[in-house]
Design an enzyme around this catalytic site. Structure first.
Site, short mmCIF file in Angstrom:
data_model
loop_
_atom_site.label_atom_id
_atom_site.label_comp_id
_atom_site.label_asym_id
_atom_site.label_seq_id
_atom_site.Cartn_x
_atom_site.Cartn_y
_atom_site.Cartn_z
N TRP A 29 0.82 -1.20 0.00
CA TRP A 29 0.00 0.00 0.00
C TRP A 29 0.86 1.26 0.00
O TRP A 29 0.56 2.23 -0.70
CB TRP A 29 -0.94 -0.04 1.20
CG TRP A 29 -2.02 1.00 1.25
CD1 TRP A 29 -2.44 1.67 2.35
CD2 TRP A 29 -2.87 1.46 0.17
NE1 TRP A 29 -3.47 2.53 2.04
CE2 TRP A 29 -3.75 2.42 0.71
CE3 TRP A 29 -2.95 1.17 -1.19
CZ2 TRP A 29 -4.71 3.09 -0.06
CZ3 TRP A 29 -3.90 1.84 -1.96
CH2 TRP A 29 -4.77 2.77 -1.40
N ALA A 154 -4.10 -2.37 -3.31
CA ALA A 154 -2.79 -1.80 -3.64
C ALA A 154 -2.41 -2.06 -5.10
O ALA A 154 -1.90 -1.17 -5.78
CB ALA A 154 -1.73 -2.36 -2.70
N LYS A 205 -14.54 -2.66 8.89
CA LYS A 205 -14.79 -3.51 7.72
C LYS A 205 -13.82 -4.68 7.70
O LYS A 205 -14.13 -5.75 7.14
CB LYS A 205 -14.74 -2.69 6.43
CG LYS A 205 -13.41 -2.00 6.14
CD LYS A 205 -12.44 -2.85 5.35
CE LYS A 205 -11.10 -2.17 5.18
NZ LYS A 205 -10.12 -3.01 4.46
N ASP A 258 -15.91 0.26 1.08
CA ASP A 258 -14.77 -0.57 1.47
C ASP A 258 -15.23 -1.94 1.98
O ASP A 258 -14.58 -2.96 1.75
CB ASP A 258 -13.96 0.15 2.55
CG ASP A 258 -12.47 -0.19 2.48
OD1 ASP A 258 -12.09 -1.04 1.66
OD2 ASP A 258 -11.70 0.41 3.25
N ARG A 269 -6.34 -9.10 2.53
CA ARG A 269 -5.65 -9.94 3.51
C ARG A 269 -6.62 -10.47 4.56
O ARG A 269 -6.50 -11.61 5.03
CB ARG A 269 -4.54 -9.15 4.19
CG ARG A 269 -3.36 -8.83 3.29
CD ARG A 269 -2.31 -8.07 4.07
NE ARG A 269 -1.12 -7.82 3.26
CZ ARG A 269 -0.03 -7.24 3.72
NH1 ARG A 269 0.03 -6.85 4.98
NH2 ARG A 269 1.02 -7.04 2.94
N GLU A 290 -5.19 -6.89 9.72
CA GLU A 290 -5.50 -5.90 10.75
C GLU A 290 -6.80 -6.23 11.48
O GLU A 290 -7.01 -5.81 12.62
CB GLU A 290 -5.59 -4.50 10.13
CG GLU A 290 -4.26 -3.91 9.70
CD GLU A 290 -3.44 -3.38 10.86
OE1 GLU A 290 -3.78 -3.66 12.02
OE2 GLU A 290 -2.44 -2.70 10.60
#
Length: 343
Positions: A29, A154, A205, A258, A269, A290
């Site tokens: 990113w 990305a 999200k 998103d 991911r 994350e």
């Protein structure tokens, strides 16, 4: 060098002078955003801790994070934080959410006063439950904070494919200025003064993306997937409202937009993590997701604030090993019936 060529030139913004933009983070990113800033007509420096990443970018590639994409010259990569920040007009913080505090602590002594710091990671700090903007305001009180968020992979941004995002800051004029400066031919930036709303949407999200991946991996069907995403968005709105986020922000690019992207593709991911989880495969060695720390934090926040968030609670419990996916499905499907819109 092989790979798809990515031009460093696109279109500058008429009437906007070129800035010196520093990108903190040499992952996929960070590299993609560095290319986007280059296309918008800015001079770009990129800070990465890994000397191999710095060397690779200097040679026009980043095979560890963006394999197959050849990066045109113009990005000055360095592992010297002082050199990266020297003379910067704007900083994009693209380090993982859980590393932001440590990154800013290292950058603090070299950060030029008054320049905006734009958050490009999505998450909530594990130990404190703080939104990322609060961390910036604590460590860098003299630097206005903004956030860039929205449905954007990305690889798409690196290749210059059409993408729309939102840039938010409490100061509406700052948000609009940043959006104008960052926009290029195939990167359309909207502006918002709802910084908290944009942060909440981007952070939560990720939790639902893990759930979406798990639903797919476990073979629970498209109907279950649609139900999970829809009811997940209800929970996102509930928590957003508790933080003061505006409903229209959560319906926008950084929230619903998103959510839809991240819950529908293994490029995410978090979706990929959930997919592996649902398939019962080993999770060791998977890239950072994350949503894993965010799930536990969000579940705790929901309990503390009395917010009904059963999907978030289920994801957190599954990740903690407290329940299985099958047990979570049973618990969710046998909850007391209610009116759909009774929040």
């Amino acid at each position: 060098m092989t790979g798809e060529a990515v031009s460093g030139q696109d279109v500058s913004n008429p009437g906007k002078s070129s800035w010196r933009v520093t990108v903190l983070g040499g992952g996929a990113w960070g590299t993609a955003l560095a290319l986007a800033m280059l296309r918008a007509g800015h001079k770009v420096r990129l800070f990465a801790r890994d000397p191999q990443t710095v060397a690779a970018i200097g040679q026009g590639q980043n095979p560890r994070y963006l394999p197959g994409i050849a990066i045109a010259p113009g990005i000055e990569a360095t592992s010297d934080i002082a050199a990266a920040l020297s003379g910067a007009d704007c900083v994009l913080a693209v380090t993982p959410a859980q590393s932001l505090r440590a990154t800013l602590a290292v950058a603090k002594d070299n950060m030029p006063d008054g320049i905006p710091l734009v958050l490009c990671a999505k998450g909530i700090e594990r130990d404190t439950g703080a939104l990322l903007s609060a961390i910036v305001e604590e460590i860098l009180p003299r630097n206005p904070v903004a956030a860039l968020s929205g449905p954007s992979f990305a690889t798409d941004v690196a290749r210059g494919l059409p993408t729309a995002v939102v840039v938010a800051a409490r100061d509406e004029a700052l948000a609009a200025d940043l959006a104008a400066r960052f926009s290029a031919q195939n990167l359309r930036c909207y502006s918002s003064d709802d910084l908290i709303g944009v942060e909440i949407g981007g952070a939560l999200k990720n939790v639902f993306a893990i759930a979406a991946g798990a639903v797919t991996g476990a073979g629970l069907g498209a109907s279950a997937q649609a139900a999970m995403v829809t009811r997940g968005f209800v929970e996102l709105r509930r928590i957003g409202a508790a933080f003061g986020a505006r409903p229209e922000t959560l319906m926008g690019l950084s929230g619903l937009g998103d959510l839809l992207l991240t819950c529908s593709s293994a490029q995410s991911r978090n979706f990929a993590y959930g997919l592996t989880l649902g398939q019962g495969k080993a999770l060791a060695g998977l890239p950072l997701a994350e949503g894993v720390p965010t799930a536990a934090i969000a579940a705790r926040i929901a309990v503390e604030r009395g917010i009904d968030a059963p999907i978030i609670a289920a994801v957190a419990a599954i990740l903690d090993g407290a329940i299985t996916i099958s047990q979570a499905v049973t618990a969710l499907m046998t909850r007391p019936l209610k009116t759909e819109t009774n929040d």
